[in-house]
Design a protein around this motif. Sequence first.
Motif, short mmCIF file in Angstrom:
data_model
loop_
_atom_site.label_atom_id
_atom_site.label_comp_id
_atom_site.label_asym_id
_atom_site.label_seq_id
_atom_site.Cartn_x
_atom_site.Cartn_y
_atom_site.Cartn_z
N ASP A 109 48.53 37.04 20.70
CA ASP A 109 48.88 36.88 19.35
C ASP A 109 47.69 37.18 18.30
O ASP A 109 46.63 36.72 18.19
CB ASP A 109 48.76 35.46 19.06
N THR A 160 56.51 34.69 17.47
CA THR A 160 55.30 33.96 16.86
C THR A 160 55.37 32.58 17.05
O THR A 160 56.43 32.03 16.44
CB THR A 160 54.60 34.55 15.89
N ALA A 172 49.61 29.10 21.10
CA ALA A 172 49.25 30.52 20.65
C ALA A 172 48.62 31.03 21.80
O ALA A 172 48.17 30.83 22.65
CB ALA A 172 48.24 30.16 19.50
N ARG A 185 43.79 36.62 21.54
CA ARG A 185 43.38 37.61 20.37
C ARG A 185 42.68 38.59 21.05
O ARG A 185 41.79 38.07 21.60
CB ARG A 185 42.87 36.75 19.15
#
Length: 705
Positions: free
Chosen positions: A176, A235, A248, A251
């Motif tokens: 994400d 998402t 989530a 990153r």
Amino acid sequence: MRGTELSKGANSPLPIGTPGVRCVVSWGRAEVEVDASALLLDGAGKVRGDEDLVFYNQPTSSDGGVRHLGGSRTDDGGQESVAVDLESLPDDVAAVAVAASVATGTLADVEELALVVMEQDGQPLVFHRVLAAEAETAMVLGEVYRRNGAWRIRAVAQGWATGLAGLATDLGVAIDDEVTDETAEDVPSEMAIPSPPATGDVRTDHDDEVAVVELDPDGAGPRAIVVDRPPAQTTPAAPTSPAARPGAGLRTRKQPVARFSPPVLKLAGGDGWTAARLFSISGVGNAAEQEKRATSALLATMMAVKPFGRGLTARFGAPAGVLETYLEVPFHRGEAVVVPDGVLRVQRGARLWTALLETKTGTGQLRTEQVENYLDVAKREGFDAVITLSNEIAPGVGEHPVAVDRRKLAKVALFHLSWAEVLHEAQMVLSHRGVADAGQAWLLHEFLRYVEHPRSGAAGFNDMGPSWVPVREAVAAGTLRPGDRKVPAAVDAWIRLVRQLCLRLTAELGVDVAHVMPRKLATDPAARTRAGVETLAASGRLEATLRVPGAAGPLDLVADLRTGQVTTSTRVSAPQEGTNHRRIAWLVKQLTAAPADLLVEADYAGETAPTCEQLQLVRTDHACLSPVGRAPLVAFNLARSVSMGTKRSGVRGAFIPSVVSAVESFYSDVVQPVRPWVARAPRLPEDPADVPDIDPEPAAELDRA
């Protein structure tokens, strides 16, 4: 030397009983930034969860078996390392894949990309050179995998044009990298503005939307590169709280970091002007107040400086998530109230990890009854762990200085952390890994200022214990025997001191400095102590070997209680070309800052006896080390002895400072300047039809040294 070379697809077994390996991704162009990562894979070749990706944003796997050690620059390029503890990996992990990725350009821009797999003590096992990288921006270089209960290494060299995010996605990691309102707090505002893809970007195979924050190569500041995301990957909906984002993904944005330099104050009106402290040491009173202040400063800094907090919680198996810390939370245990010094909670998705913290500062000692009470509370509350923190250093990783009822550890894990390890983690983050936010970097700097002050009570290992003086005196008198009950305590104190030396050097150098010992002693504390007791009783010596990655040789340390000397030494392989005179010149030219009384011993092939002289003589007359005959010189042994402190604690005349000073001085003056000799590449003759029998200049490289 880099071990045995593996071609693409080839594999090699690890030595039986290997406890772990260090995988080094190296490259030749220093201006190209390459990132190393590792993925823990199951039998189907997929990760079990997002926590199985170990990289710069998640430096430790949930089980602690794989750790991202960071990187360093060398004269030849750069390198990043990943440590794999094979004994800690769960049974459902079939392989650990080691990958390399770049944020800009492609791997075709990277010169001499290679994977080197080493033993934990730094001895190379195998290496694989990437020979044909093209449009790839990420590549699995190799993997450490199980086969019929044994571990093997395979060279893979499989590439992706979609970067680390695309590679990780294909192997099952949820990524994400969108810059949204919920993620904006992790990215400085000037970085959150996307810009069009750079001209010449490679068209990816997976059309994945990735926001890669990077520094503009022209120095104009940060920019973001965005490519498309496929409709099939959705998402997760934003949670109600920006801090907690259940579901989530990870990153992979790599934020630019800068090494922190404390502000230089220039406006002071005199020598008596003292810089203000964020964490004041003024008015520190009794031990209870000292303990509460140190605990509060630590917990607040862990929560505010995310890389620091994650670096500590990862040691205890906590997931990579949102960390919250609390001070002195009361819990009921029967009719009594138990109040631990702190509580740590980490949330990642639906998982909530909780640990109780018991802290000691100064000379405070952990008590078995108190620790067991916290274990009972943690079990009743369904918490995951109890963490103890004190100035005592456990002799080995995973060991605890307090013996507790093993039955209480069935549901709750028990960990120990020393204040020396806290300082080490803070120094590593601040000096080597970097903190993207300047305010967080300053806060961590202020925390270091506080805990390094003597009044904070957060000291390193600085006391050899009550057994030290009697043991030293017994050695001097010749009365020490292996059965003396005071000897094991002195040996354990030595092992703790060596561990602190490793932590100290690791923080200063930015590489993982290891205490080298036989495998059977590394995993058996009782056997390790017995071996130390036998050596001390027989020879009056305490011994250790430290391995510094990249150094020309190991650093051997001996504290001789009979002679009152601390001896540091190293063995360096000599060049295997040129005359003996040139080999000696090669070494001397690198020891310009070494002390004149350094002993230089030359070892020769065959039965030729070694020769030894002080460096001050060798500098003026290389021939003083030449033996009778023509035996080639194969290695140098460099050693220096200094007076040993005798006191059990303190600064002046104490044993611990004398050992630390001897090690650091020897490393900086002798070990650090010497570069390992590397054979030059074979040379083609100028005329292919005319192949000379003898190279007319076999030692030209040495002449230029």
